[in-house]
Design a protein around this motif. Sequence first.
Motif, PDB file in Angstrom:
ATOM      1  N   LEU A  36       0.825  -1.211   0.000  1.00 15.08           N
ATOM      2  CA  LEU A  36       0.000   0.000   0.000  1.00 15.08           C
ATOM      3  C   LEU A  36       0.856   1.257   0.000  1.00 15.08           C
ATOM      4  CD1 LEU A  36      -2.910  -0.928   2.454  1.00 15.08           C
ATOM      5  CD2 LEU A  36      -2.753  -1.228  -0.029  1.00 15.08           C
ATOM      6  N   HIS A  37       1.982   1.216   0.696  1.00 15.78           N
ATOM      7  CA  HIS A  37       2.877   2.379   0.715  1.00 15.78           C
ATOM      8  C   HIS A  37       3.398   2.663  -0.690  1.00 15.78           C
ATOM      9  CE1 HIS A  37       6.666   4.607   1.391  1.00 15.78           C
ATOM     10  NE2 HIS A  37       5.961   5.189   2.336  1.00 15.78           N
ATOM     11  N   LEU A  38       3.790   1.616  -1.415  1.00 17.03           N
ATOM     12  CA  LEU A  38       4.275   1.798  -2.786  1.00 17.03           C
ATOM     13  C   LEU A  38       3.157   2.330  -3.684  1.00 17.03           C
ATOM     14  CD1 LEU A  38       6.426   1.440  -4.971  1.00 17.03           C
ATOM     15  CD2 LEU A  38       5.700  -0.943  -5.205  1.00 17.03           C
ATOM     16  N   HIS A  39       1.962   1.783  -3.537  1.00 20.47           N
ATOM     17  CA  HIS A  39       0.836   2.220  -4.366  1.00 20.47           C
ATOM     18  C   HIS A  39       0.499   3.685  -4.082  1.00 20.47           C
ATOM     19  CE1 HIS A  39      -2.350   0.942  -7.091  1.00 20.47           C
ATOM     20  NE2 HIS A  39      -3.193   1.680  -6.401  1.00 20.47           N
ATOM     21  N   ALA A  40       0.504   4.061  -2.812  1.00 18.44           N
ATOM     22  CA  ALA A  40       0.206   5.451  -2.449  1.00 18.44           C
ATOM     23  C   ALA A  40       1.273   6.402  -2.978  1.00 18.44           C
ATOM     24  CB  ALA A  40       0.090   5.581  -0.932  1.00 18.44           C
ATOM     25  N   ALA A  41       2.535   5.976  -2.932  1.00 18.40           N
ATOM     26  CA  ALA A  41       3.623   6.822  -3.434  1.00 18.40           C
ATOM     27  C   ALA A  41       3.483   7.055  -4.932  1.00 18.40           C
ATOM     28  CB  ALA A  41       4.968   6.177  -3.120  1.00 18.40           C
ATOM     29  N   ILE A  42       3.065   6.038  -5.659  1.00 20.40           N
ATOM     30  CA  ILE A  42       2.864   6.183  -7.113  1.00 20.40           C
ATOM     31  C   ILE A  42       1.697   7.139  -7.391  1.00 20.40           C
ATOM     32  CG2 ILE A  42       2.151   4.959  -9.202  1.00 20.40           C
ATOM     33  CD1 ILE A  42       3.653   2.495  -8.064  1.00 20.40           C
ATOM     34  N   LEU A  43       0.619   7.000  -6.635  1.00 25.73           N
ATOM     35  CA  LEU A  43      -0.560   7.842  -6.859  1.00 25.73           C
ATOM     36  C   LEU A  43      -0.293   9.315  -6.557  1.00 25.73           C
ATOM     37  CD1 LEU A  43      -3.377   5.573  -5.365  1.00 25.73           C
ATOM     38  CD2 LEU A  43      -3.050   6.159  -7.773  1.00 25.73           C
ATOM     39  N   THR A  44       0.627   9.585  -5.614  1.00 22.76           N
ATOM     40  CA  THR A  44       0.886  10.981  -5.208  1.00 22.76           C
ATOM     41  C   THR A  44       2.252  11.460  -5.667  1.00 22.76           C
ATOM     42  OG1 THR A  44       1.683  10.189  -3.046  1.00 22.76           O
ATOM     43  CG2 THR A  44      -0.633  10.852  -3.206  1.00 22.76           C
ATOM     44  N   ASP A  45       2.811  10.789  -6.668  1.00 28.14           N
ATOM     45  CA  ASP A  45       4.117  11.200  -7.171  1.00 28.14           C
ATOM     46  C   ASP A  45       4.069  12.660  -7.628  1.00 28.14           C
ATOM     47  OD1 ASP A  45       6.808  10.847  -8.043  1.00 28.14           O
ATOM     48  OD2 ASP A  45       6.079  10.667 -10.097  1.00 28.14           O
ATOM     49  N   GLY A  46       5.025  13.442  -7.171  1.00 32.15           N
ATOM     50  CA  GLY A  46       5.058  14.856  -7.521  1.00 32.15           C
ATOM     51  C   GLY A  46       4.446  15.764  -6.480  1.00 32.15           C
ATOM     52  N   HIS A  47       3.746  15.188  -5.489  1.00 27.41           N
ATOM     53  CA  HIS A  47       3.143  16.020  -4.450  1.00 27.41           C
ATOM     54  C   HIS A  47       4.143  16.253  -3.326  1.00 27.41           C
ATOM     55  CE1 HIS A  47       0.147  17.882  -1.938  1.00 27.41           C
ATOM     56  NE2 HIS A  47       0.436  17.043  -0.963  1.00 27.41           N
ATOM     57  N   SER A 196      -1.512  23.532  -3.664  1.00 25.82           N
ATOM     58  CA  SER A 196      -0.539  23.616  -2.576  1.00 25.82           C
ATOM     59  C   SER A 196       0.884  23.924  -3.025  1.00 25.82           C
ATOM     60  CB  SER A 196      -0.524  22.300  -1.784  1.00 25.82           C
ATOM     61  OG  SER A 196      -0.062  21.236  -2.591  1.00 25.82           O
ATOM     62  N   THR A 197       1.140  24.036  -4.325  1.00 24.25           N
ATOM     63  CA  THR A 197       2.521  24.166  -4.802  1.00 24.25           C
ATOM     64  C   THR A 197       2.866  25.600  -5.191  1.00 24.25           C
ATOM     65  OG1 THR A 197       2.498  21.887  -5.609  1.00 24.25           O
ATOM     66  CG2 THR A 197       4.215  23.318  -6.475  1.00 24.25           C
ATOM     67  N   HIS A 198       4.059  26.025  -4.779  1.00 20.79           N
ATOM     68  CA  HIS A 198       4.601  27.324  -5.185  1.00 20.79           C
ATOM     69  C   HIS A 198       6.082  27.123  -5.496  1.00 20.79           C
ATOM     70  CE1 HIS A 198       4.965  31.697  -5.403  1.00 20.79           C
ATOM     71  NE2 HIS A 198       6.116  31.560  -4.764  1.00 20.79           N
ATOM     72  N   ARG A 199       6.547  27.671  -6.593  1.00 21.43           N
ATOM     73  CA  ARG A 199       7.956  27.540  -6.979  1.00 21.43           C
ATOM     74  C   ARG A 199       8.637  28.897  -6.966  1.00 21.43           C
ATOM     75  NH1 ARG A 199       5.300  23.456  -9.661  1.00 21.43           N
ATOM     76  NH2 ARG A 199       6.372  21.438  -9.697  1.00 21.43           N
ATOM     77  N   PRO A 249      30.228  27.151  -3.606  1.00 26.69           N
ATOM     78  CA  PRO A 249      29.787  28.025  -4.710  1.00 26.69           C
ATOM     79  C   PRO A 249      28.262  28.163  -4.718  1.00 26.69           C
ATOM     80  CG  PRO A 249      30.411  25.854  -5.539  1.00 26.69           C
ATOM     81  CD  PRO A 249      30.814  25.887  -4.091  1.00 26.69           C
ATOM     82  N   PRO A 250      27.750  29.325  -5.089  1.00 24.31           N
ATOM     83  CA  PRO A 250      26.288  29.522  -5.158  1.00 24.31           C
ATOM     84  C   PRO A 250      25.714  28.899  -6.429  1.00 24.31           C
ATOM     85  CG  PRO A 250      27.402  31.524  -5.800  1.00 24.31           C
ATOM     86  CD  PRO A 250      28.486  30.557  -5.401  1.00 24.31           C
ATOM     87  N   VAL A 251      24.485  28.393  -6.306  1.00 26.02           N
ATOM     88  CA  VAL A 251      23.797  27.775  -7.436  1.00 26.02           C
ATOM     89  C   VAL A 251      22.387  28.345  -7.516  1.00 26.02           C
ATOM     90  CG1 VAL A 251      22.918  25.608  -8.399  1.00 26.02           C
ATOM     91  CG2 VAL A 251      25.115  25.631  -7.222  1.00 26.02           C
ATOM     92  N   VAL A 252      21.984  28.783  -8.704  1.00 33.49           N
ATOM     93  CA  VAL A 252      20.613  29.228  -8.900  1.00 33.49           C
ATOM     94  C   VAL A 252      19.750  27.988  -9.142  1.00 33.49           C
ATOM     95  CG1 VAL A 252      19.046  30.592 -10.316  1.00 33.49           C
ATOM     96  CG2 VAL A 252      21.372  31.419  -9.884  1.00 33.49           C
ATOM     97  N   CYS A 253      18.710  27.826  -8.343  1.00 33.05           N
ATOM     98  CA  CYS A 253      17.858  26.641  -8.496  1.00 33.05           C
ATOM     99  C   CYS A 253      16.399  27.015  -8.248  1.00 33.05           C
ATOM    100  CB  CYS A 253      18.281  25.530  -7.528  1.00 33.05           C
ATOM    101  SG  CYS A 253      18.377  26.039  -5.805  1.00 33.05           S
ATOM    102  N   ARG A 254      15.522  26.222  -8.819  1.00 34.34           N
ATOM    103  CA  ARG A 254      14.085  26.440  -8.658  1.00 34.34           C
ATOM    104  C   ARG A 254      13.605  25.545  -7.527  1.00 34.34           C
ATOM    105  NH1 ARG A 254       9.237  25.654 -12.776  1.00 34.34           N
ATOM    106  NH2 ARG A 254       8.078  27.557 -12.389  1.00 34.34           N
ATOM    107  N   VAL A 255      13.193  26.160  -6.426  1.00 34.45           N
ATOM    108  CA  VAL A 255      12.815  25.412  -5.222  1.00 34.45           C
ATOM    109  C   VAL A 255      11.298  25.295  -5.169  1.00 34.45           C
ATOM    110  CG1 VAL A 255      12.930  25.330  -2.704  1.00 34.45           C
ATOM    111  CG2 VAL A 255      14.844  26.262  -4.014  1.00 34.45           C
ATOM    112  N   VAL A 261       4.140  26.557   3.410  1.00 31.76           N
ATOM    113  CA  VAL A 261       5.550  26.623   3.800  1.00 31.76           C
ATOM    114  C   VAL A 261       6.185  27.905   3.267  1.00 31.76           C
ATOM    115  CG1 VAL A 261       7.813  25.564   3.380  1.00 31.76           C
ATOM    116  CG2 VAL A 261       5.903  24.161   4.146  1.00 31.76           C
ATOM    117  N   TYR A 262       5.842  28.281   2.033  1.00 29.40           N
ATOM    118  CA  TYR A 262       6.395  29.511   1.477  1.00 29.40           C
ATOM    119  C   TYR A 262       5.949  30.725   2.296  1.00 29.40           C
ATOM    120  CZ  TYR A 262       7.673  33.111  -1.888  1.00 29.40           C
ATOM    121  OH  TYR A 262       8.224  34.218  -2.482  1.00 29.40           O
TER     122      TYR A 262
END
Length: 325
Positions: A36-47, A196-199, A249-255, A261-262
């Motif tokens: 079930l943990h694997l199935h739930a992780a697949i269903l919410t991939d990217g969250h 819920s997502t902000h970049r 060294p500094p790196v520009v990245c999209r967080v 949280v933001y």
Amino acid sequence: MADVEDVLSFRVFVDPVAGADAASHARGMEDVARVLHLHAAILTDGHLWHRDAFTLAAVSSPAADDEPHLAGELRYGENVEDEWLAVWLLLELTTAFPALTATAEDGADGQLLLIEAARCLPRWLSPETSGNRVLIRAGGVLLVEREHALADPSGGVRLADALAAARARVAPLHGGITAAVRRRLRGFPAEAVRLSTHRKRLVLPLPAARALAAAPWLVPRAVEALCARDALSMRAAERMALLAPRKHPPVVCRVRFTRCVYAQLLSQRLTPPRAAGFDLPPPSHPAHERAVLSARLTVAMEMAAADEARGAARAARRGERAREE
């Protein structure tokens, strides 16, 4: 530690296999949890979960009136969409695996599914009489009504009786409650991710950027450490032993953040230590906001790492004392 009001508690029960004894049924819970943990992780991939990810663990010593099952608690904090995403997952899991029956209860509101469907509930049902009557099965919501099982002294029903009614299909899906809950979940899981997502493009020390690229869930963990900082956390921030900008060294990245949280990161007031290499431009400079947020997140990650190290050290000391006793 989150208030109980910010927690969704849920349980998943598995139909016993005919002919299997109770001991083998209990042993099988670990295997079910992994699937079930694997199935739930697949269903919410990217969250990106605000506080806790959805997890289930086998309950090895259930209460006397319980059967072996899986249980989980999800701290959703200020992001109620995470709570509803967990409910969506329970509906999806019981659809994919018809032998499952689940329950979900909010620490503050109790039966959140009944609250969502308040307009279509029978008049006799109340918070006092709803105990163990609300179940999730086959992708819908069941209501164990008065004719389905004998009431206990509180007006609710025994869990064993409720599960028996669900498994024997004596208690059918409640169309009104299921429809109300499904309306609330329209568009999930994509809608939960969108809401819920902000970049934000930030400048981070290279190790911090690499860590977040590999484990985006470190962002809410770090901001939580920043919001709950104490004297020890502040001491770690002053030293910046791991992520001092002058060392990397500094790196520009999209967080990627959750919106909550933001907002928390924006609201924190923190002066980054100049000795560690934080050199912020003046407030009038176009890059000031990005530099401030970058510094706050870097310091937050340093605090989270220090908190984790202290927790590991405490656990090691407890283990040593236990071995000595």
